[in-house]
Design an enzyme around this catalytic site. Structure first.
Site, PDB file in Angstrom:
ATOM      1  N   GLY A  92       5.976   8.871  52.583  1.00  0.00           N
ATOM      2  CA  GLY A  92       5.331   9.687  53.542  1.00  0.00           C
ATOM      3  C   GLY A  92       3.833   9.476  53.355  1.00  0.00           C
ATOM      4  O   GLY A  92       3.344   9.155  52.456  1.00  0.00           O
ATOM      5  N   GLY A 133       0.238  11.589  54.401  1.00  0.00           N
ATOM      6  CA  GLY A 133      -0.490  12.976  54.773  1.00  0.00           C
ATOM      7  C   GLY A 133      -1.777  12.741  55.070  1.00  0.00           C
ATOM      8  O   GLY A 133      -2.449  11.588  54.615  1.00  0.00           O
ATOM      9  N   GLY A 134      -2.448  13.858  55.224  1.00  0.00           N
ATOM     10  CA  GLY A 134      -4.149  13.546  55.569  1.00  0.00           C
ATOM     11  C   GLY A 134      -4.692  13.492  54.394  1.00  0.00           C
ATOM     12  O   GLY A 134      -5.907  12.658  54.168  1.00  0.00           O
ATOM     13  N   MET A 135      -4.077  13.721  53.060  1.00  0.00           N
ATOM     14  CA  MET A 135      -4.921  13.811  51.784  1.00  0.00           C
ATOM     15  C   MET A 135      -4.532  12.494  51.124  1.00  0.00           C
ATOM     16  O   MET A 135      -5.253  11.793  50.582  1.00  0.00           O
ATOM     17  CB  MET A 135      -3.990  14.772  51.004  1.00  0.00           C
ATOM     18  CG  MET A 135      -5.102  15.902  50.868  1.00  0.00           C
ATOM     19  SD  MET A 135      -6.482  15.699  49.989  1.00  0.00           S
ATOM     20  CE  MET A 135      -5.673  15.474  48.416  1.00  0.00           C
ATOM     21  N   VAL A 154       2.413   8.834  49.721  1.00  0.00           N
ATOM     22  CA  VAL A 154       3.378   9.219  48.611  1.00  0.00           C
ATOM     23  C   VAL A 154       4.299   8.098  48.554  1.00  0.00           C
ATOM     24  O   VAL A 154       5.061   7.746  49.528  1.00  0.00           O
ATOM     25  CB  VAL A 154       4.000  10.701  48.810  1.00  0.00           C
ATOM     26  CG1 VAL A 154       5.094  10.958  47.703  1.00  0.00           C
ATOM     27  CG2 VAL A 154       3.052  11.719  48.926  1.00  0.00           C
ATOM     28  N   ASP A 176      -0.871  28.470  49.338  1.00  0.00           N
ATOM     29  CA  ASP A 176      -0.711  27.907  50.551  1.00  0.00           C
ATOM     30  C   ASP A 176       0.807  27.951  50.697  1.00  0.00           C
ATOM     31  O   ASP A 176       1.633  26.917  50.847  1.00  0.00           O
ATOM     32  CB  ASP A 176      -1.070  26.530  50.616  1.00  0.00           C
ATOM     33  CG  ASP A 176      -1.100  25.731  51.872  1.00  0.00           C
ATOM     34  OD1 ASP A 176      -1.077  26.449  52.963  1.00  0.00           O
ATOM     35  OD2 ASP A 176      -1.069  24.479  52.220  1.00  0.00           O
TER      36      ASP A 176
END
Length: 960
Positions: free
Chosen positions: A104, A106-108, A111, A220
């Protein structure tokens, strides 16, 4: 994404966390969110709007797979729709990991599914790699996540296995691979009811509570951070924005100065929105929002994001509705009305002080609701408590009502009950007379005249007189025989108990039905004898024979209600212990979990069997390597035992609970405290049951491994010898318990470099291979000890053959990380002694450079650094050897309380390395220390001779 899209590195580091936040929102909420961005992020709106427009109708991962690939120098390169996000592709190596496939984006960061490429461990991981240049906000957030996760070890938290920076400067986090669905998606897909959803929620909440116990706040909590795997187990993810409360752990202020809100607004607490200090009750609020959504399918309120003021007003001022009012249908509204409304709304209180004081308090109230006990979050009224009592005890209340009906209207039934009562009274009178006769026999006035009779003596006298005293009363005689056998077992006289119980089983099987209560009890007692005699297969056969009858009796209420539940709980406890001895640890955990659930549902809060079940669950978690659960469960069981039985004088159950808790402390690194508690446990057991009692011997054996790990080798050696003496009096030489005790002695001798270690390790390994099979964890550990003893004996080739045989067996099962680390160290050491230095480093280097936090792994890492130092000496690299030996000695000083042969070897190596560099002033004192140790410890050993020889050479060289 078109190649011309210009997102430079500094801009990307600001866009990335905001994009993470936006993609967590529903598509219809994103436009309002954009308008609500604060002024310092206004320049990013166009970029974010463009990126989010591309997300319309597109899966998040598909969108992010088209984002630019940023290089370390700040340039970017667009990837095609079929390309891989980030600067890596399948087959690339990052640190010690080989990338397999992308999981996957993500913005960060990206993975990846990855495997270790160095052969140290056979484990797939989720390898997290950041986007963009590795500096500023991005690098700080990755460093923070690595530091936080390294402190957390919990069944329901995705574990950090490793972390580091690759040769090209790429940071990486090797995380536990979690194959699962978001918790809200899973609940919908499985069509779970309210109770099942609560149980799932509790798994995640307990993980948050564990983090809080280590002073870590998640900050979070949201559905996408809780995944549910195929087995229905929840894993809590992403501590990347967590705030550490403990001093000494970094809490970099720059993260709050970048203008990006590191939170998801729909789940944020009022204090987070207001920019106030955040504590554990912020996570209570987040859990409240999550629970509201899981129970109702909707969030407590939809945030209005047209202005910042409206956003703050929604979270700070708007009151959440009751979950029952937000529920979609009447049936769900009924299920939520009352306790669940109260629990959720208490968690969602705006004032921090009015929420639950801790996540544990919230968990406790949910558990109270599930067991139909009064929750603590609401005022108690007489009707409320009465209603809860009736629901919780519906069977008992129903029975009482039926009895009242019978008393009023059932004269015939009353006469029948009277006849039964007469028969029972006569039986009770006979038993009373028998017991009175036994005590008269012990009296100096009426009996033998001896005042030295012990409890065991009285039981043996009772057994001798039983046949004559209760002739013709088979049922009563079998019942009393069971009581005598059980008491003898409790007092540790296994031999006497075995004779009584064998006779009782034979008589019960002859005279009573197979499912009769006393037949079942006799078989349960025989299973204990089998287990204590080291015959776990026979114990399993007896227990599996009685468990169906016990489950049926407990389920239907036949046989005495809570008494039937207590019998089943006892049988499950013995089945747990039997599974542990057979090495079927997951099975042991299943039986332990069943036992605790039954005890909590059917037995009183102060029932002794409830305490016993809690103790065994902690023990089972230890063997399934869930050390965090073993620790928390062990502490809870210990406190529960004290509440029920008192702290003084020590009760056997309190002693057992303390022993299990002590071992859990040792497993999680607190060896000093664990050993102190175990020693107190041994002392209390001896005081209560005698110095040579079997239980005392078992606790003494438990001390050995802990003391070896701490470097207290003299005490470990003495305890191992004593434990083997006691165990040998109770167990056959070919039993599991005897073999494990022999191996404990081998470990103590191995640490002292005693030549007897080889024969002892081989004896233990051979027995375990034969009794429980060569793939049993205990057998694999014992075989590894054989290999290490062969290394100490200078038989490197034989050691290598033994090691490879163990490795082949281990590859077919799921060995513990501690065993794999021990094998890697043994392989490297054997390769060094054979002269294959590159192969030695191939095994030793990954072990030494790993960041696995487990205590046993740390000790293997320490020894690996010492072996690397010897390899480097033999490669004529003394400067590198100095560094390696110093690292090893630093760890020896931290992890061991006393000097050991392994530490003396490292001192000798460091001294030699300094001399090889021409630094005699530094080398000579080290060689003198090593020589002094060996002269005091074992002056006649080969190691002592080697240390003396090198010291002599050094002194000559110094004079020259």
């Amino acid at each position: 994404m078109r190649p011309g899209l210009g997102i430079d590195a500094p801009t990307w580091s600001r866009v990335s966390p905001l994009l993470d936040e936006a993609l967590d929102l529903q598509p219809q909420d994103r436009a309002a969110w954009l308008e609500a961005l604060p002024s310092h992020a206004a320049d990013l709106k166009a970029t974010l709007r463009d990126l989010l427009a591309r997300a319309e109708g597109v899966e998040t991962d598909a969108l992010l797979a088209t984002l630019p690939r940023l290089e370390a120098d700040g340039t970017h390169e667009a990837t095609g729709g079929e390309g891989t996000a980030g600067a890596h592709a399948a087959g690339d190596t990052v640190g010690p990991y080989r990338l397999v496939g992308q999981l996957g984006v993500g913005g960060m960061g990206v993975v990846w599914l990855a495997d270790r490429a160095d052969g140290l461990m056979q484990r797939s991981v989720a390898l997290k790699l950041p986007h963009g240049p590795f500096r500023g906000d991005l690098a700080v957030r990755i460093a923070r996540e690595r530091e936080i996760l390294a402190t957390l070890d919990h069944t329901h938290i995705a574990r950090l296995y490793d972390a580091g920076v690759a040769a090209d400067g790429q940071p990486y986090l090797a995380l536990e691979l979690v194959d699962g669905q978001r918790i809200d998606v899973y609940c919908k897909a499985q069509r779970l009811g309210v109770v099942a959803r609560l149980h799932l929620f509790l798994q995640g909440a307990r993980a948050v509570a564990h983090a809080h116990s280590l002073l870590v706040v998640h900050r979070d909590i949201k559905p996408s951070n809780l995944l549910v795997d195929a087995q229905g187990q929840v894993k809590l993810l992403d501590f990347g924005i967590a705030k550490l409360l403990a001093e000494g752990l970094s809490d970099t202020p720059e993260l709050t100065q970048q203008g990006t809100r590191a939170l998801t607004p729909d789940y944020a607490s009022p204090e987070q929105i207001a920019g106030q200090p955040v504590g554990t009750r912020s996570d209570v609020y987040g859990l409240g929002v999550l629970l509201f959504e899981l129970l109702t399918g909707a969030r407590p309120y939809r945030l209005k994001r047209s202005t910042r003021a409206a956003l703050e007003e929604a979270i700070l001022l708007a009151e959440a509705p009751r979950p029952s009012d937000a529920a979609a249908d009447a049936e769900l509204r009924r299920a939520l009305r009352g306790d669940l409304d109260t629990i959720v709304l208490k968690a969602l209180k705006k004032p921090v002080a009015e929420r639950y004081a801790s996540v544990e308090a919230m968990v406790d109230d949910i558990e109270r609701h599930l067991s139909s006990r009064p929750v603590l979050a609401r005022p108690d009224s007489v009707w409320y408590r009465s209603r809860k009592f009736i629901v919780r005890n519906r069977i008992a209340v129903g029975t009482a009502a039926l009895m009242l009906f019978t008393i009023c209207f059932g004269a015939g039934a009353a006469l029948w009950q009277a006849r039964v009562a007469v028969a029972e009274r006569q039986r009770a009178e006979d038993v009373k007379n028998f017991v009175a006769a036994i005590f008269r026999e012990a009296s100096p006035y009426d009996g033998s005249g001896s005042k030295e009779l012990t409890a065991i003596d009285l039981l043996k006298q009772a057994d001798k007189k039983l046949e004559a005293a209760l002739a013709g009363q088979t049922g009563a005689r079998i019942e009393l025989s069971n009581m005598i056998g059980e008491s003898l077992l409790a007092l540790g006289d296994v031999a006497a108990a075995e004779t009584v119980i064998a006779r009782t089983v034979a008589e019960a099987e002859r005279a009573l039905p197979p499912t009769h209560e006393q037949t079942v009890r006799a078989l349960m007692l025989r299973s204990q004898v089998h287990r204590l005699r080291g015959l776990p297969q026979q114990a399993r056969a007896d227990l599996d024979r009685v468990l169906p009858a016990l489950r049926q009796r407990a389920g239907t209420g036949d046989g005495g209600g809570s008494s039937a539940a207590a019998d089943l709980t006892t049988a499950l406890a013995h089945r747990t212990l039997t599974a542990i001895e057979l090495g079927t640890y997951l099975e042991a955990e299943q039986f332990a979990v069943e036992g605790v659930a039954l005890a909590e549902a059917r037995l009183g809060e102060r029932d002794p069997q409830r305490v016993a079940s809690a103790v065994l669950l902690a023990l089972a978690y230890r063997y399934t390597r869930k050390f965090d659960l073993a620790l928390s469960s062990g502490e809870r069981a210990y406190r529960q035992a004290i509440e029920v039985h008192g702290a003084a004088p020590p009760h056997p159950r309190v002693i057992e609970a303390r022993g299990v808790y002590a071992r859990a402390l040792g497993d999680t690194g607190d060896l000093v405290r664990g050993i102190a508690m175990l020693e107190a446990t041994v002392a209390d057991t001896r005081k209560l049951l005698g110095a040579r009692n079997l239980q005392a011997g078992i606790f003494v054996q438990n001390l050995v491994d802990e003391q070896v790990e701490l470097g207290e080798l003299d005490r470990a050696d003495a305890n191992a010898v004593e434990a083997l003496g006691i165990i040998s009096e109770n167990f056959a030489p070919d039993s599991v318990s005897h073999a494990l005790t022999v191996h404990a002695l081998a470990l103590a001798h191995l640490a002292r470099r005693n030549v007897a270690a080889l024969a002892e390790a081989k004896r233990a390994a051979d027995t375990l291979d034969r009794v429980v099979g060569p793939s049993h964890e205990g057998a694999l550990v014992a075989r590894t000890s054989v290999a290490l003893a062969l290394i100490d004996a200078g038989q490197a080739d034989a050691a290598s053959r033994e090691i490879e045989a163990v490795a082949a067996r281990a590859s077919a099962v799921a060995p513990s990380n501690a065993l794999m680390a021990r094998l890697a160290r043994a392989r490297g050491t054997a390769a060094r002694l054979r002269g294959d230095l590159p192969l030695a480093l191939q095994y030793l280097q990954p072990l030494a450079e790993s960041s696995e936090p487990a205590p046993k792994w740390q000790r293997e890492r320490m020894r690996a650094w010492s072996q690397i130092g010897w390899v480097q000496l033999e490669q004529a690299e003394p400067a590198k050897a100095v560094v390696s030996f110093e690292r090893a000695l630093k760890e020896f000083a931290r992890l061991e309380t006393q000097p050991t042969p392994a530490r003396a070897d490292a001192l000798l190596g460091l001294g030699r390395a300094h001399f090889a560099r021409g630094d005699a002033a530094s080398g000579l004192p080290l060689l003198e220390q090593a020589d002094a140790f060996w002269r005091a410890f074992d002056a006649d050993s080969r190691a002592a001779a080697e240390a003396a020889a090198w010291l002599a050479r050094a002194r000559v060289a110094r004079r020259g």
